[in-house]
Scaffold this motif. Structure first.
Motif, mmCIF file in Angstrom:
data_model
loop_
_atom_site.group_PDB
_atom_site.id
_atom_site.type_symbol
_atom_site.label_atom_id
_atom_site.label_comp_id
_atom_site.label_asym_id
_atom_site.label_seq_id
_atom_site.Cartn_x
_atom_site.Cartn_y
_atom_site.Cartn_z
ATOM 1 N N THR A 161 -17.644 3.502 -24.939
ATOM 2 C CA THR A 161 -18.329 3.451 -23.647
ATOM 3 C C THR A 161 -19.556 4.349 -23.632
ATOM 4 O O THR A 161 -20.631 3.950 -23.173
ATOM 5 C CB THR A 161 -17.366 3.871 -22.526
ATOM 6 O OG1 THR A 161 -16.228 3.002 -22.528
ATOM 7 C CG2 THR A 161 -18.049 3.827 -21.173
ATOM 8 N N ARG A 162 -19.405 5.561 -24.131
ATOM 9 C CA ARG A 162 -20.540 6.492 -24.110
ATOM 10 C C ARG A 162 -21.654 6.042 -25.048
ATOM 11 O O ARG A 162 -22.844 6.271 -24.767
ATOM 12 C CB ARG A 162 -20.053 7.899 -24.467
ATOM 13 C CG ARG A 162 -19.241 8.533 -23.332
ATOM 14 C CD ARG A 162 -18.736 9.907 -23.687
ATOM 15 N NE ARG A 162 -18.218 10.595 -22.499
ATOM 16 C CZ ARG A 162 -17.591 11.755 -22.517
ATOM 17 N NH1 ARG A 162 -17.383 12.374 -23.680
ATOM 18 N NH2 ARG A 162 -17.158 12.306 -21.401
ATOM 19 N N SER A 163 -21.297 5.384 -26.134
ATOM 20 C CA SER A 163 -22.322 4.899 -27.063
ATOM 21 C C SER A 163 -23.078 3.715 -26.472
ATOM 22 O O SER A 163 -24.320 3.672 -26.497
ATOM 23 C CB SER A 163 -21.668 4.504 -28.388
ATOM 24 O OG SER A 163 -21.091 5.638 -29.024
ATOM 25 N N TYR A 164 -22.345 2.750 -25.921
ATOM 26 C CA TYR A 164 -23.008 1.624 -25.262
ATOM 27 C C TYR A 164 -23.723 2.081 -23.988
ATOM 28 O O TYR A 164 -24.653 1.428 -23.518
ATOM 29 C CB TYR A 164 -22.003 0.526 -24.916
ATOM 30 C CG TYR A 164 -21.791 -0.491 -26.008
ATOM 31 C CD1 TYR A 164 -22.855 -1.231 -26.519
ATOM 32 C CD2 TYR A 164 -20.517 -0.741 -26.520
ATOM 33 C CE1 TYR A 164 -22.668 -2.181 -27.518
ATOM 34 C CE2 TYR A 164 -20.312 -1.694 -27.516
ATOM 35 C CZ TYR A 164 -21.390 -2.406 -28.011
ATOM 36 O OH TYR A 164 -21.200 -3.340 -28.995
ATOM 37 N N GLY A 165 -23.267 3.192 -23.426
ATOM 38 C CA GLY A 165 -23.859 3.693 -22.190
ATOM 39 C C GLY A 165 -25.132 4.491 -22.374
ATOM 40 O O GLY A 165 -25.731 4.937 -21.385
ATOM 41 N N LEU A 166 -25.575 4.693 -23.611
ATOM 42 C CA LEU A 166 -26.846 5.383 -23.846
ATOM 43 C C LEU A 166 -28.013 4.543 -23.315
ATOM 44 O O LEU A 166 -27.890 3.318 -23.167
ATOM 45 C CB LEU A 166 -27.017 5.660 -25.340
ATOM 46 C CG LEU A 166 -26.055 6.725 -25.910
ATOM 47 C CD1 LEU A 166 -26.158 6.776 -27.432
ATOM 48 C CD2 LEU A 166 -26.334 8.103 -25.311
ATOM 49 N N PRO A 167 -29.143 5.176 -23.000
ATOM 50 C CA PRO A 167 -30.256 4.460 -22.351
ATOM 51 C C PRO A 167 -30.724 3.215 -23.090
ATOM 52 O O PRO A 167 -31.225 2.272 -22.460
ATOM 53 C CB PRO A 167 -31.361 5.520 -22.309
ATOM 54 C CG PRO A 167 -30.633 6.824 -22.262
ATOM 55 C CD PRO A 167 -29.411 6.629 -23.118
ATOM 56 N N TYR A 168 -30.554 3.167 -24.394
ATOM 57 C CA TYR A 168 -31.050 2.033 -25.182
ATOM 58 C C TYR A 168 -30.578 0.700 -24.623
ATOM 59 O O TYR A 168 -31.376 -0.222 -24.403
ATOM 60 C CB TYR A 168 -30.604 2.183 -26.641
ATOM 61 C CG TYR A 168 -30.910 0.977 -27.500
ATOM 62 C CD1 TYR A 168 -32.175 0.814 -28.065
ATOM 63 C CD2 TYR A 168 -29.936 0.015 -27.742
ATOM 64 C CE1 TYR A 168 -32.457 -0.301 -28.853
ATOM 65 C CE2 TYR A 168 -30.207 -1.094 -28.530
ATOM 66 C CZ TYR A 168 -31.469 -1.252 -29.076
ATOM 67 O OH TYR A 168 -31.751 -2.349 -29.840
ATOM 68 N N HIS A 169 -29.263 0.560 -24.402
ATOM 69 C CA HIS A 169 -28.716 -0.731 -23.973
ATOM 70 C C HIS A 169 -29.094 -1.054 -22.530
ATOM 71 O O HIS A 169 -29.367 -2.210 -22.195
ATOM 72 C CB HIS A 169 -27.201 -0.743 -24.136
ATOM 73 C CG HIS A 169 -26.762 -0.677 -25.563
ATOM 74 N ND1 HIS A 169 -26.886 -1.741 -26.426
ATOM 75 C CD2 HIS A 169 -26.224 0.339 -26.287
ATOM 76 C CE1 HIS A 169 -26.439 -1.393 -27.619
ATOM 77 N NE2 HIS A 169 -26.031 -0.145 -27.560
ATOM 78 N N GLU A 171 -31.817 0.018 -20.919
ATOM 79 C CA GLU A 171 -33.248 -0.280 -20.861
ATOM 80 C C GLU A 171 -33.564 -1.617 -21.531
ATOM 81 O O GLU A 171 -34.442 -2.363 -21.071
ATOM 82 C CB GLU A 171 -34.032 0.845 -21.525
ATOM 83 C CG GLU A 171 -33.959 2.164 -20.761
ATOM 84 C CD GLU A 171 -34.520 3.338 -21.540
ATOM 85 O OE1 GLU A 171 -34.993 3.122 -22.696
ATOM 86 O OE2 GLU A 171 -34.505 4.465 -21.011
ATOM 87 N N SER A 228 -24.543 5.028 -16.178
ATOM 88 C CA SER A 228 -24.268 4.386 -17.458
ATOM 89 C C SER A 228 -23.706 5.396 -18.450
ATOM 90 O O SER A 228 -24.250 6.487 -18.637
ATOM 91 C CB SER A 228 -25.540 3.754 -18.035
ATOM 92 O OG SER A 228 -25.201 2.846 -19.076
ATOM 93 N N GLY A 229 -22.603 5.031 -19.063
ATOM 94 C CA GLY A 229 -21.904 5.929 -19.969
ATOM 95 C C GLY A 229 -20.937 6.853 -19.259
ATOM 96 O O GLY A 229 -20.270 7.670 -19.898
#
Length: 259
Positions: A161-169, A171, A228-229
């Motif tokens: 969750t925290r990895s997918y929740g980084l701004p990259y996804h 944005e 997010s995250g």
């Protein structure tokens, strides 16, 4: 929530998944209920259709360990409701005697779900964005001598969750990821014979047991807060509390001890 809010909830025929489904329907969502229990799932959907209307909820037979089942569920949901903008990865088991099955359901299922959510909701694939909420556990932060495999799977969900929740996804695709991390929930999952291991009576006799309806409100909170995250812990002792730092975790464990 908008008039076009459509959710898929996995493992939704009973327990927490059923409570989440009802909470979303009350908010005006249309919902696809998914479960491996076909008879129970269809019966639950018929009950919901009487309460919320035949066009508000559908059923999809789905084994989350099979990516093709989840894809078919997304296709059915979009085909019926024209869109999907929320996935709740709720399906989970406690089965220490079968570690592979535990990991397949508790981790691989959400991984498949997250990947498909980006495919169907992601702006880079023509979607309009959306939200994915993974049902983790306080077991994603705390150790447990009685349930090491289960807790390992939930630790992984926190990282996912925290990895997918980084701004990259967010944005890139407009998809927000969050996790609800409940303490003990009063559901059948802890009383299933498959879950009975030495020390589990610490869980089933625990006075901190929460109702599924209480935990389901955590899903609505994430939808409202849109962090997010974010990993939202739900417990009787602390209520609803985001944990994102070591200090917050230390404060939480002062009142909620490892098993």
């Amino acid at each position: 929530m908008t008039d076009n809010s459509v959710a898929i909830v996995t493992g939704a025929a009973q327990g927490l998944g059923a409570a989440i489904t009802r909470a979303l329907l009350r908010q005006g969502y249309k919902v696809c209920v998914t479960d491996v229990q076909e008879t129970k799932g269809k019966s639950f959907v018929q009950e919901l259709q009487k309460e919320f209307g035949p066009g508000a909820v559908i059923f999809s037979l789905c084994d989350v360990t099979k990516e093709e089942d989840l894809k078919r569920t997304f296709d059915l949901t979009v085909g019926t409701f024209k869109t999907v903008n929320l996935l709740v990865n709720n399906a989970g088991i406690v089965w220490e005697q079968n570690p592979r099955k535990t990991i397949d359901v508790n981790l691989m299922g959400p991984i498949f779900g997250c990947q498909l959510a980006l495919k169907y909701m992601g702006k880079t694939n023509g979607g309009k964005g959306g939200v994915v909420i993974n049902i983790a556990s306080t077991g994603g932060f705390l150790p447990a001598a009685a349930l090491p495999c289960y807790h390992a799977s939930k630790h992984a969900i926190i990282g996912l969750t925290r990895s997918y929740g980084l701004p990259y996804h967010l944005e890139r695709d407009g998809v927000l990821f969050g996790a609800v991390c409940p303490h003990f929930i009063d559901t059948d999952i802890l009383r299933n014979p498959k879950t009975l291991v030495e020390g589990l009576d610490v869980v089933t006799n625990n006075q901190s047991m929460m109702s599924p309806d209480y935990v389901a409100q955590g899903v609505l909170k994430i939808l409202e807060d849109r962090i997010s995250g974010g990993t939202l812990v739900v417990s009787k002792e602390k209520g609803y509390q985001y944990i994102g730092t070591q200090k917050e975790l230390d404060d939480f464990t002062c009142t909620v001890k490892p098993l």
